[in-house]
Scaffold this active site. Structure first.
Site, PDB file in Angstrom:
ATOM      1  N   HIS A 182      10.106  15.941  26.388  1.00 14.44           N
ATOM      2  CA  HIS A 182      10.880  16.345  25.202  1.00 14.44           C
ATOM      3  C   HIS A 182      11.317  15.149  24.360  1.00 14.44           C
ATOM      4  O   HIS A 182      11.672  15.306  23.197  1.00 14.44           O
ATOM      5  CB  HIS A 182      12.073  17.218  25.610  1.00 14.44           C
ATOM      6  CG  HIS A 182      13.208  16.480  26.233  1.00 14.44           C
ATOM      7  ND1 HIS A 182      13.403  16.397  27.597  1.00 14.44           N
ATOM      8  CD2 HIS A 182      14.239  15.777  25.689  1.00 14.44           C
ATOM      9  CE1 HIS A 182      14.495  15.700  27.858  1.00 14.44           C
ATOM     10  NE2 HIS A 182      15.019  15.315  26.715  1.00 14.44           N
ATOM     11  N   ASP A 214       8.295  18.205  32.166  1.00  9.68           N
ATOM     12  CA  ASP A 214       9.120  17.369  31.300  1.00  9.68           C
ATOM     13  C   ASP A 214       8.884  15.886  31.576  1.00  9.68           C
ATOM     14  O   ASP A 214       9.831  15.093  31.668  1.00  9.68           O
ATOM     15  CB  ASP A 214      10.604  17.703  31.450  1.00  9.68           C
ATOM     16  CG  ASP A 214      11.415  17.186  30.256  1.00  9.68           C
ATOM     17  OD1 ASP A 214      10.810  16.942  29.192  1.00  9.68           O
ATOM     18  OD2 ASP A 214      12.644  17.009  30.407  1.00  9.68           O
ATOM     19  N   SER A 292      17.892  10.753  28.348  1.00  8.28           N
ATOM     20  CA  SER A 292      16.676  11.410  28.820  1.00  8.28           C
ATOM     21  C   SER A 292      15.520  10.423  28.890  1.00  8.28           C
ATOM     22  O   SER A 292      15.281   9.654  27.957  1.00  8.28           O
ATOM     23  CB  SER A 292      16.295  12.555  27.875  1.00  8.28           C
ATOM     24  OG  SER A 292      17.278  13.559  27.893  1.00  8.28           O
TER      25      SER A 292
END
Length: 437
Positions: A182, A214, A292
């Site tokens: 992402h 992911d 992230s």
């Protein structure tokens, strides 16, 4: 009777006190009359009221003087000051000597020399928590990068370019970087830029991504980069120290460090977009927007996970999650070995069957495995007869417990290889051979 006697005694004492005060006043008046009234030429304006006030002030001054602490002779005070100064000097000398020799002893047993091109030569002794976090920072921060992904999004005003910021970790010195899918907009980013150590910014190329896992691998055209040391996420236990490094809220706070502990393992989390992410490591180390794709490290400075998400809200705090690094190891190795060749996919969306049973309230004798929620048309699974509701037990001799495991196993294979799949369909256990095409 006793009460009456007590009251009488009290009245008698008060009477005697009044008489004593009156006697003293009469004596003072006589003394005034003798000294001052008998000699008018001495001080005509000096009244008895003045005399009485002066006497009262003198009496109070004598009382206050009695209350003052006795002063020590100056000789003793000087001697005490000298002793205090000597104690301070001696204490400072001992503290400096202790700190100097202590630091020499610590450095002898805890080398922290940082080589920009290699982070594996930093040895960390996890006996002191404060020293450990500092040493992990020195070891891992050079391997952490900032990622800016530019993509086009549809708005009410038409297509608009936007930028997202995340984190990545260098896993190979030749420019291979691991991050979240992402972070690079699940492959939709038109431009990816990476900020390396010392704030050097270069453009990157997307090699692979998988939005269900992911995870993504990008590459920059640089060599001699400080690659992070990868650990073993299968050995992670609840209660171990966990350290996260990332770029919260943008590159302005790049390479920020947060520390905490492993608070859970093998977690399954609803990502909110139809995906169930399994096998995650849970930590209370703060994971914020922008973290992230950054590394979650153990007390040895080894990467044990890739930070992916957090559960936020007024009722929750300290619930961050990371993808176990063992999930990505085979993928990274395969990509490095074969370049940007497309990986093999089975073409199914699955979830851990034990988790599924608990959520649905099912009871049976099947242990382990993953249940198929969706089959992609035309995929290897579709052509092999796998259908929704089937329970996949083993692939290539490995017992299954999550979708990421299937992808990791298939990454070891290339086109033309054959693998065995054991599964349950309509209560029948079957084993078939899949050909990778």
């Amino acid at each position: 009777m006793d009460n009456n006697n007590h009251e009488d005694n009290w009245k008698e004492e008060r009477r005697r006190e009044r008489e004593e005060r009156l006697r003293k006043l009469r004596e003072e008046r006589k003394r005034y009359d003798y000294i001052y009234e008998g000699n008018e030429g001495k001080n005509k304006d000096y009244t008895y009221a003045d005399y009485y006030t002066e006497k009262l002030s003198e009496e109070r001054a004598r009382e206050n003087e009695k209350k003052k602490p006795t002063k020590k002779p100056k000789k003793h005070m000087a001697r005490n000051i000298l002793v205090a100064l000597l104690c301070i000097l001696l204490s400072g000398a001992l503290g400096f000597a202790g700190g100097y020799f202590g630091s020499m002893l610590f450095d002898k047993h805890n080398p922290r020399v940082v080589n920009k091109n290699s982070t594996e030569n930093i040895t960390i002794n996890p006996s002191d928590e404060i020293g450990v976090v500092e040493a992990v920072a020195q070891k891992a921060i050079p391997s952490v990068v900032g990622i800016t992904a530019t993509s086009t999004v549809e708005t009410i005003f038409g297509p608009q370019k936007g930028q997202g910021v995340g984190t990545g970790v260098i896993v190979d010195s030749n420019g291979y970087i691991l991050t979240n899918s992402h972070v690079i907009s699940d492959g939709k980013a038109s431009k990816i830029e990476v900020m390396l150590d010392e704030d050097k910014t270069v453009e990157a190329k997307l090699l692979w991504f998988d939005n269900y896992m992911d995870l993504a691998v990008i590459k920059v055209n640089e060599t001699g980069l400080p690659a992070a040391e990868l650990g073993d996420s299968d050995d992670v236990n609840i209660g171990e120290q966990a350290i996260a490094i990332g770029n919260p809220l943008g590159l302005e706070y790049n390479r920020s460090l947060t520390a905490g502990y492993i608070s859970g393992v093998n977690r399954t989390v609803d990502a909110g977009d139809g995906r169930m992410v399994e096998g995650l490591i849970q930590t209370d180390a703060a994971i914020n927007q922008g973290n992230s794709g950054g590394p979650l490290l153990n007390a040895k400075g080894e990467v044990i996970g890739i930070n992916t998400m957090k559960i936020g809200g007024t009722a929750t705090e300290g619930l961050g999650f990371a993808i176990p690094i063992n999930t990505a190891k085979e993928i990274v190795n395969a990509i490095i070995n074969r370049g940007d060749k497309a990986p093999v996919l089975l073409g199914v969306r699955v979830v851990d069957y034990n988790y599924y049973k608990a959520r649905m309230g099912l009871v049976d004798n099947i242990e382990g495995g993953v249940i198929v929620l969706e089959v992609e048309p035309g995929s290897i699974a579709d052509k092999s007869g796998i259908r929704r509701g089937d329970i996949l037990l083993e692939l290539d001799g490995v017992k299954l417990d999550g979708s990421s495991q299937i992808r990791t196993i298939l990454f070891k294979h290339t086109e033309g290889d054959k693998v065995k799949l054991t599964y349950i369909s309509n209560n029948d256990k079957k084993t078939i051979e899949l050909e990778i095409k």
